[in-house]
Enzyme design. Structure first.
Site, PDB file in Angstrom:
ATOM      1  N   ASN A   9       1.121  -1.084  -0.154  1.00  0.00           N
ATOM      2  CA  ASN A   9      -0.022   0.255  -0.094  1.00  0.00           C
ATOM      3  C   ASN A   9       0.653   1.192  -0.096  1.00  0.00           C
ATOM      4  O   ASN A   9       1.493   1.593   1.109  1.00  0.00           O
ATOM      5  CB  ASN A   9      -1.075  -0.340   1.505  1.00  0.00           C
ATOM      6  CG  ASN A   9      -2.109   1.455   1.405  1.00  0.00           C
ATOM      7  OD1 ASN A   9      -1.742   2.195   0.691  1.00  0.00           O
ATOM      8  ND2 ASN A   9      -2.095   1.692   2.766  1.00  0.00           N
ATOM      9  N   TRP A  10       0.803   2.246  -1.056  1.00  0.00           N
ATOM     10  CA  TRP A  10       2.158   3.276  -1.182  1.00  0.00           C
ATOM     11  C   TRP A  10       1.365   4.316  -0.352  1.00  0.00           C
ATOM     12  O   TRP A  10       1.834   5.018  -0.214  1.00  0.00           O
ATOM     13  CB  TRP A  10       2.106   2.786  -2.915  1.00  0.00           C
ATOM     14  CG  TRP A  10       3.271   1.890  -3.401  1.00  0.00           C
ATOM     15  CD1 TRP A  10       3.429   0.947  -2.172  1.00  0.00           C
ATOM     16  CD2 TRP A  10       3.160   1.881  -4.890  1.00  0.00           C
ATOM     17  NE1 TRP A  10       4.343  -0.306  -3.652  1.00  0.00           N
ATOM     18  CE2 TRP A  10       3.892   0.682  -4.841  1.00  0.00           C
ATOM     19  CE3 TRP A  10       3.184   2.813  -5.576  1.00  0.00           C
ATOM     20  CZ2 TRP A  10       4.926   0.043  -5.789  1.00  0.00           C
ATOM     21  CZ3 TRP A  10       3.824   2.554  -6.788  1.00  0.00           C
ATOM     22  CH2 TRP A  10       4.324   1.194  -6.789  1.00  0.00           C
ATOM     23  N   LYS A  11       0.391   4.721  -0.070  1.00  0.00           N
ATOM     24  CA  LYS A  11      -0.357   5.414   0.119  1.00  0.00           C
ATOM     25  C   LYS A  11      -0.314   6.669  -0.558  1.00  0.00           C
ATOM     26  O   LYS A  11      -0.591   6.610  -1.568  1.00  0.00           O
ATOM     27  CB  LYS A  11      -0.012   5.833   2.026  1.00  0.00           C
ATOM     28  CG  LYS A  11      -0.377   4.393   2.540  1.00  0.00           C
ATOM     29  CD  LYS A  11       0.120   4.891   4.063  1.00  0.00           C
ATOM     30  CE  LYS A  11       0.098   2.988   5.277  1.00  0.00           C
ATOM     31  NZ  LYS A  11      -0.122   3.169   5.796  1.00  0.00           N
ATOM     32  N   HIS A  94      -9.707   0.287   4.635  1.00  0.00           N
ATOM     33  CA  HIS A  94      -8.186   1.209   5.410  1.00  0.00           C
ATOM     34  C   HIS A  94      -8.344   1.923   6.179  1.00  0.00           C
ATOM     35  O   HIS A  94      -8.943   2.880   6.264  1.00  0.00           O
ATOM     36  CB  HIS A  94      -7.290   1.800   4.423  1.00  0.00           C
ATOM     37  CG  HIS A  94      -5.756   1.998   4.978  1.00  0.00           C
ATOM     38  ND1 HIS A  94      -5.431   2.260   6.031  1.00  0.00           N
ATOM     39  CD2 HIS A  94      -4.632   1.154   5.188  1.00  0.00           C
ATOM     40  CE1 HIS A  94      -4.114   1.959   6.537  1.00  0.00           C
ATOM     41  NE2 HIS A  94      -3.889   1.304   5.474  1.00  0.00           N
ATOM     42  N   GLU A  96      -6.944   4.816   7.568  1.00  0.00           N
ATOM     43  CA  GLU A  96      -6.940   6.067   7.007  1.00  0.00           C
ATOM     44  C   GLU A  96      -8.471   6.295   6.869  1.00  0.00           C
ATOM     45  O   GLU A  96      -8.253   7.708   7.039  1.00  0.00           O
ATOM     46  CB  GLU A  96      -5.364   5.962   6.644  1.00  0.00           C
ATOM     47  CG  GLU A  96      -4.248   5.869   7.104  1.00  0.00           C
ATOM     48  CD  GLU A  96      -3.129   5.255   6.943  1.00  0.00           C
ATOM     49  OE1 GLU A  96      -2.790   5.317   5.731  1.00  0.00           O
ATOM     50  OE2 GLU A  96      -2.242   4.688   7.396  1.00  0.00           O
ATOM     51  N   GLU A 164      -4.795  -5.231  10.675  1.00  0.00           N
ATOM     52  CA  GLU A 164      -4.320  -4.342  10.499  1.00  0.00           C
ATOM     53  C   GLU A 164      -4.435  -3.457  12.186  1.00  0.00           C
ATOM     54  O   GLU A 164      -5.336  -2.050  11.844  1.00  0.00           O
ATOM     55  CB  GLU A 164      -4.138  -2.604   9.837  1.00  0.00           C
ATOM     56  CG  GLU A 164      -3.944  -3.725   8.621  1.00  0.00           C
ATOM     57  CD  GLU A 164      -3.086  -2.234   7.421  1.00  0.00           C
ATOM     58  OE1 GLU A 164      -1.643  -2.571   6.884  1.00  0.00           O
ATOM     59  OE2 GLU A 164      -4.081  -1.131   6.516  1.00  0.00           O
ATOM     60  N   GLY A 170       2.626   2.677  10.584  1.00  0.00           N
ATOM     61  CA  GLY A 170       3.420   3.336  10.439  1.00  0.00           C
ATOM     62  C   GLY A 170       4.585   3.366  11.586  1.00  0.00           C
ATOM     63  O   GLY A 170       4.515   4.811  12.167  1.00  0.00           O
ATOM     64  N   SER A 210       3.452  -1.902  10.334  1.00  0.00           N
ATOM     65  CA  SER A 210       5.486  -2.363  10.453  1.00  0.00           C
ATOM     66  C   SER A 210       6.041  -3.256  10.412  1.00  0.00           C
ATOM     67  O   SER A 210       6.591  -3.923  10.852  1.00  0.00           O
ATOM     68  CB  SER A 210       5.501  -1.545  11.893  1.00  0.00           C
ATOM     69  OG  SER A 210       5.106  -0.349  12.284  1.00  0.00           O
ATOM     70  N   GLY A 232       5.175   1.011   4.295  1.00  0.00           N
ATOM     71  CA  GLY A 232       6.456   1.758   4.581  1.00  0.00           C
ATOM     72  C   GLY A 232       7.387   0.845   3.863  1.00  0.00           C
ATOM     73  O   GLY A 232       8.259   1.434   2.934  1.00  0.00           O
TER      74      GLY A 232
HETATM   75  P1  13P Z   1       3.196   0.448   7.638  1.00  0.00           P
HETATM   76  O1  13P Z   1       3.829  -1.140   7.206  1.00  0.00           O
HETATM   77  O2  13P Z   1       3.588   1.598   6.540  1.00  0.00           O
HETATM   78  O3  13P Z   1       2.838   0.458   9.037  1.00  0.00           O
HETATM   79  O4  13P Z   1       1.105   0.680   7.092  1.00  0.00           O
HETATM   80  C1  13P Z   1       1.000  -0.277   7.346  1.00  0.00           C
HETATM   81  C2  13P Z   1      -0.429  -0.350   6.214  1.00  0.00           C
HETATM   82  O5  13P Z   1      -1.412   0.607   7.459  1.00  0.00           O
HETATM   83  C3  13P Z   1      -0.339  -0.829   5.287  1.00  0.00           C
HETATM   84  O6  13P Z   1      -1.991  -0.471   4.527  1.00  0.00           O
END
Ligand code: 13P
Length: 252
Positions: A9-11, A94, A96, A164, A170, A210, A232
């Site tokens: 997930n490149w966000k 997600h 977020e 998640e 993150g 993470s 990340g």
């Molecule tokens: P991180 O791997 O940066 O913690 O993010 C996880 C995530 O939200 C994947 O969708």
């Protein structure tokens, strides 16, 4: 056993040219990573470039969100039909999006159904907050999100569920494989069983939060964890491929 899947997930990262370069790097190392489905989820504007970069390889593409309506006055939104031909997967719900963009269990449910109707494979995300975990509510929150997100869904064949925990995203503070397995093997799997019976056995369950090349093997060593949703560590080809290789090795 479900397929092993490692999705990135490149966000809100990468320009179009950066996305194409990252996808090309992953494509070039994908075969060596082993027996695992790789899914790259760039921002909408880079879907076409990433699709073109991975063409002819086994690497798949996913979107990070979509609207559930097919068209209309929804400024800034992208419909399932618009994603067809650009990607096979779509991340839905997600945390977020739930926290910052008003995503609700109801909209998540509408999106899962719309994705399946359009022939897109939903990656349904669930996860509890730190406060909910500290109050001992993690399992109930997760089962509730699964039940609400999958209300009226009868086909599990194209479904992926990602656990998640919000406190692990993150933060560099991943859950332990045991904590993840407790939620995934019990709350998630049992709830899916209740909805889909035996078909639940083939739904890939991904851990996210993470996850990196150092810890992904331990997560994937758990029977009920079939891969990861990576943030990340998905932004560098080498790291992402190392996560994939560790998952493939643990599942071999
Ligand atoms: P991180 O791997 O940066 O913690 O993010 C996880 C995530 O939200 C994947 O969708």
């Amino acid at each position: 056993m479900p397929a092993s899947v490692v999705a990135g997930n490149w966000k809100m990262n990468t320009t179009v040219s950066e996305a194409a370069a990252l996808a090309a790097g992953i494509r070039d190392g994908a075969a060596a990573a082993g027996n695992v489905e790789l899914v790259l989820c760039p921002p909408f504007v880079s879907l076409a470039a990433v699709r073109d970069a991975v063409k002819g390889s086994a690497v798949k593409v996913g979107a990070q969100n979509m609207h559930f309506q097919e068209s209309g006055a929804f400024t800034g939104e992208v419909s399932p039909g618009m994603l067809k031909g650009l990607c096979d997967y779509v991340i839905i719900g997600h945390s977020e999006r739930r926290q910052m963009f008003g995503e609700t269990d109801e909209s998540v449910n509408n999106k899962v159904k719309a994705a399946q109707a359009a022939g897109l494979k939903p990656i349904l995300c669930v996860g509890e907050s730190l406060e909910q975990r500290e109050q001992g509510k993690a399992s109930d929150v997760i089962s509730g999100q699964i039940r609400a997100g999958l209300q009226g869904v009868s086909d599990a064949s194209d479904l992926i569920v990602a656990y998640e925990p919000i406190w692990a995203i993150g933060t560099g503070q991943a859950a332990t494989p045991e904590i993840a397995a407790e939620i995934m093997g019990a709350a998630i799997f049992e709830t899916l069983r209740g909805i889909f019976s035996g078909a639940a056995d083939n739904v890939p369950l991904l851990y996210g939060g993470s996850m990196n090349a150092s810890n992904s093997g331990e997560f994937a060593a758990q029977d009920c964890i079939h891969g990861g949703l990576i943030g990340g560590a998905a932004l560098q080809a080498e790291q992402f491929l190392a996560v994939a290789a560790a998952v493939a090795a643990a599942k071999a």
